[in-house]
Design a protein around this motif. Structure first.
Motif, short mmCIF file in Angstrom:
data_model
loop_
_atom_site.label_atom_id
_atom_site.label_comp_id
_atom_site.label_asym_id
_atom_site.label_seq_id
_atom_site.Cartn_x
_atom_site.Cartn_y
_atom_site.Cartn_z
N GLN A 185 41.22 32.68 37.40
CA GLN A 185 39.52 32.10 37.63
C GLN A 185 38.74 33.27 36.93
N ASP A 186 38.14 32.37 36.54
CA ASP A 186 36.96 33.52 35.49
C ASP A 186 36.51 34.51 36.19
N HIS A 187 35.69 33.89 37.78
CA HIS A 187 35.30 34.57 38.02
C HIS A 187 35.93 36.03 38.96
N ALA A 188 36.26 35.40 39.47
CA ALA A 188 37.28 36.58 39.69
C ALA A 188 37.58 37.83 39.29
N ALA A 189 38.06 37.19 37.61
CA ALA A 189 38.46 38.10 36.50
C ALA A 189 36.97 39.34 36.46
N ALA A 190 35.62 38.35 36.37
CA ALA A 190 34.51 38.99 36.16
C ALA A 190 34.06 39.90 37.08
N ALA A 191 35.09 39.41 38.88
CA ALA A 191 34.05 40.69 40.12
C ALA A 191 35.33 41.22 40.01
N ILE A 192 36.30 41.67 39.44
CA ILE A 192 37.51 42.43 39.14
C ILE A 192 37.03 43.81 38.35
N ALA A 193 36.23 42.55 36.77
CA ALA A 193 36.36 44.10 35.70
C ALA A 193 35.00 45.07 35.95
N LYS A 194 33.84 44.07 36.34
CA LYS A 194 32.96 44.92 37.07
C LYS A 194 32.90 46.31 38.09
N SER A 195 34.42 45.78 38.91
CA SER A 195 34.39 46.82 39.88
C SER A 195 35.05 47.77 39.00
N GLY A 196 35.36 47.80 37.94
CA GLY A 196 36.05 49.11 36.37
C GLY A 196 37.58 48.96 36.68
N VAL A 197 38.37 48.29 36.96
CA VAL A 197 39.31 48.02 36.70
C VAL A 197 39.73 46.89 35.52
N PRO A 198 40.77 47.24 35.07
CA PRO A 198 41.02 47.13 33.43
C PRO A 198 41.54 45.59 34.14
N VAL A 199 41.36 44.46 33.51
CA VAL A 199 41.95 43.11 33.66
C VAL A 199 41.37 42.10 32.32
N PHE A 200 43.14 41.90 32.34
CA PHE A 200 43.05 40.03 30.65
C PHE A 200 43.18 39.74 30.86
N ALA A 201 42.46 38.63 31.21
CA ALA A 201 43.11 37.20 31.63
C ALA A 201 41.87 36.32 31.73
N ILE A 202 41.71 35.39 30.59
CA ILE A 202 41.08 34.10 30.99
C ILE A 202 41.36 32.79 30.96
N LYS A 203 41.41 32.27 31.87
CA LYS A 203 41.90 30.24 32.22
C LYS A 203 41.73 29.81 30.49
N GLY A 204 43.03 29.72 30.05
CA GLY A 204 43.48 28.74 29.28
C GLY A 204 43.52 29.72 27.36
N GLN A 205 43.97 31.68 28.67
CA GLN A 205 43.77 31.84 27.08
C GLN A 205 45.68 31.33 26.06
N SER A 206 45.56 32.01 24.76
CA SER A 206 46.77 31.03 24.51
C SER A 206 48.22 32.17 24.87
N LEU A 207 49.19 31.38 24.41
CA LEU A 207 50.65 32.27 24.79
C LEU A 207 50.52 34.02 24.22
N VAL A 208 50.01 33.63 22.93
CA VAL A 208 50.12 34.87 21.65
C VAL A 208 48.94 36.06 22.60
N GLU A 209 47.56 35.33 23.59
CA GLU A 209 47.34 36.10 23.87
C GLU A 209 47.88 36.71 25.17
N HIS A 210 48.19 36.13 25.63
CA HIS A 210 49.31 36.24 27.53
C HIS A 210 49.88 37.44 26.91
N TRP A 211 50.97 37.58 26.03
CA TRP A 211 51.45 39.09 25.73
C TRP A 211 51.32 39.61 25.26
N ASP A 212 49.10 39.77 24.15
CA ASP A 212 49.18 40.76 24.03
C ASP A 212 48.35 41.33 25.36
N TYR A 213 47.80 40.57 26.69
CA TYR A 213 47.31 41.28 27.79
C TYR A 213 48.12 41.27 28.65
N LEU A 214 48.97 41.04 28.85
CA LEU A 214 50.54 42.04 29.13
C LEU A 214 50.17 43.00 28.65
#
Ligand code: NAI
Length: 462
Positions: free
Chosen positions: A83-112
């Motif tokens: 949920q992109d708004h959840a990821a945004a709130a977490i990023a804004k709080s200063g916690v590193p987060v790597f997640a976008i709804k609809g990311q590709s499989l390549v991005e999935h492993w890169d973000y992990l």
């Protein structure tokens, strides 16, 4: 580090924060852990990699881990569930987060991979489905010279293998170092737990693991009552189809299947079930559902949902037999329950995000939800906060256990003790006005328990 995140849009943070504030009022377990442990900070020094659907409920989990002293980096465990708004709130709080709804499989492993990049490396994993654990263990085996990055069998495998090869080239020895400094993993779901027991059986589990899924207050609630609410929610948001009167087939009648069948029948669908296990088949029948073979109903049912955690459950021959505009979806952890790969050479028409219409050779069309990935998180927003509070309270207790007493555990898979399971339940009673009947000493003694619990022996099945 500034902007240490990859998300859709930081401007969504305010909306995310408002929904987080609401979710907190429905997550009494997590909030009371903040009260109980906020001062003592039992997770101080813990550096936790989280790989779990980046939703609003997960955001409350993340902020609870942080309130208890942990450093956290997060990725989603599914390409459609963020949920992109959840990821945004977490990023804004200063916690590193790597997640976008609809990311590709390549991005999935890169973000992990990015979620592992603490300055000093992580020391705990909080996993859902086992991808974070798999990434490190597969990489370490590759570094040990095993041929785990040979010919990929699927797009999924190709993506993880490419990411492992990339990381091995950039940082030789990295996977082995990561594996050796991880003190334990807590695993959220049935499918990830299967993977852990496999590792244990093969003597390949290099650290202790806590099976959160099999806390009663997880699998008998999230998997069941959670799916009861979120399955039909996903189908409706995707298709707006009339559910009442339709014939729906639920493949699998475990915890998720039971919740899914209840969800569909609650909406007025006429539900049939397929099962492999005689006990679950008997349960389905005695709950009033006809238990059938998929091939016998493939050409007559309107909605098909897989809940098995198994592969190749809805196969191409089933989909070829389906009638025009049949709806096909999966609520199990991975997309291999439906043979989506075999549909790739058919004509696909995208209706909207996570909804596709596929033309079969006969001319009949199928509506496929979330490309076969778990549809309650792909097409809707997953389970409601209240039930996720129970799951995630178990997660936090598991992380505390691994961090503070992990050294006392062997490299095996454990379940939290029953008194903690009962504690999780207890923390959720007040919110819904439940009154517990106290047992007198005599009553407790008569049934072989103490008035404070545990109230059941280990072998009790609920
Ligand atoms: P479970 O083991 O309780 O149930 C699975 C059932 O499927 C079993 O009864 C099994 O006999 C049956 N089954 C296996 N192969 C079959 C086949 N070929 N045909 C018919 N039935 C078959 O597992 P649980 O807890 O219900 O989880 C199922 C899946 O859902 C897992 O992948 C789990 O990780 C995932 N899950 C998804 C959630 C979500 O929100 N989408 C929530 C919780 C779990």
């Amino acid at each position: 580090m500034a902007d240490d995140y990859i998300i859709k849009d930081i401007a969504l943070a305010e909306y995310g924060r408002k929904e987080l504030d609401i979710a907190e009022t429905e997550m009494p377990g997590l909030m009371s852990l903040r009260e109980e442990y906020g001062d003592s900070k039992p997770l101080a020094g813990a550096r936790i990699v989280g790989s779990l659907h980046m939703t609003i409920q997960t955001a409350v989990l993340i902020e609870t881990l942080v309130a208890l002293g942990a450093d956290v980096r997060w990725a989603s465990c599914n390409i459609f569930s963020t949920q992109d708004h959840a990821a945004a709130a977490i990023a804004k709080s200063g916690v590193p987060v790597f997640a976008i709804k609809g990311q590709s499989l390549v991005e999935h492993w890169d973000y992990l991979d990015r979620s592992f990049q603490f300055a000093d490396g992580p020391n705990l994993i909080l996993d859902d489905g086992g991808d974070a654990t798999l990434y490190i263990l597969l990489g370490a085996r590759a570094e040990a010279g095993e041929d785990v990055i040979a010919v990929p069998q699927s797009e999924e495998e190709e993506a993880i293998k490419a990411q492992i090869a990339k990381r091995m080239k950039e940082s030789p020895g990295w996977f082995t170092r990561m594996r050796d400094q991880i003190k334990g993993v807590s695993e959220e779901t049935t499918t990830g737990v299967h993977r852990l027991y496999d590792l244990q059986r093969n003597g390949q589990l290099p650290f202790p693991a806590i099976n959160v899924n099999d806390s009663v207050t997880k699998s008998k609630f999230d998997n069941k009552y959670g799916c009861k609410e979120s399955l039909v929610d996903g189908i409706r948001r995707a298709t707006d189809t009339m559910m009442a009167g339709k014939v729906a087939v639920v493949c699998g009648y475990g915890d998720v299947g039971k919740g899914s069948a209840a969800s569909l029948s609650g909406a007025g669908a006429r539900v049939k079930v397929t099962e492999a296990d005689p006990i679950c088949a008997l349960q389905a029948a005695m709950d009033g559902f006809e238990v059938v073979l998929l091939e016998d109903v493939a050409d007559t049912a309107d909605i098909f949902i897989t809940t098995t955690g198994n592969r190749d459950v809805i196969r191409i021959e089933h989909m070829r037999a389906m009638k025009d505009m049949a709806i096909v979806g999966n609520i199990g952890h991975f997309d291999n329950e439906i043979q989506v790969a075999n549909l790739k050479n058919h004509k696909w028409t995208n209706i909207k995000d996570q909804v596709d219409m596929i033309e079969m050779p006969s001319g009949n069309r199928l509506i496929l939800l979330s490309e076969g990935r778990l549809l309650n998180l792909g097409n809707a927003t997953g389970h409601p906060s209240f039930v996720m509070s129970a799951s995630f309270t178990n997660q936090v207790l598991a992380q505390i256990e691994l961090w503070t007493r992990g050294g006392e555990y062997g490299n095996a898979v454990y379940i939290l003790p029953k008194h903690l399971d009962e504690k999780v339940a207890r923390l959720h009673l007040g919110r819904i006005g439940v009154k517990l009947t106290p047992l007198s000493k005599e009553q407790a003694a008569y049934i072989g328990v103490t008035p404070e619990g545990p109230f059941k022996p280990e072998h009790y099945r609920y």
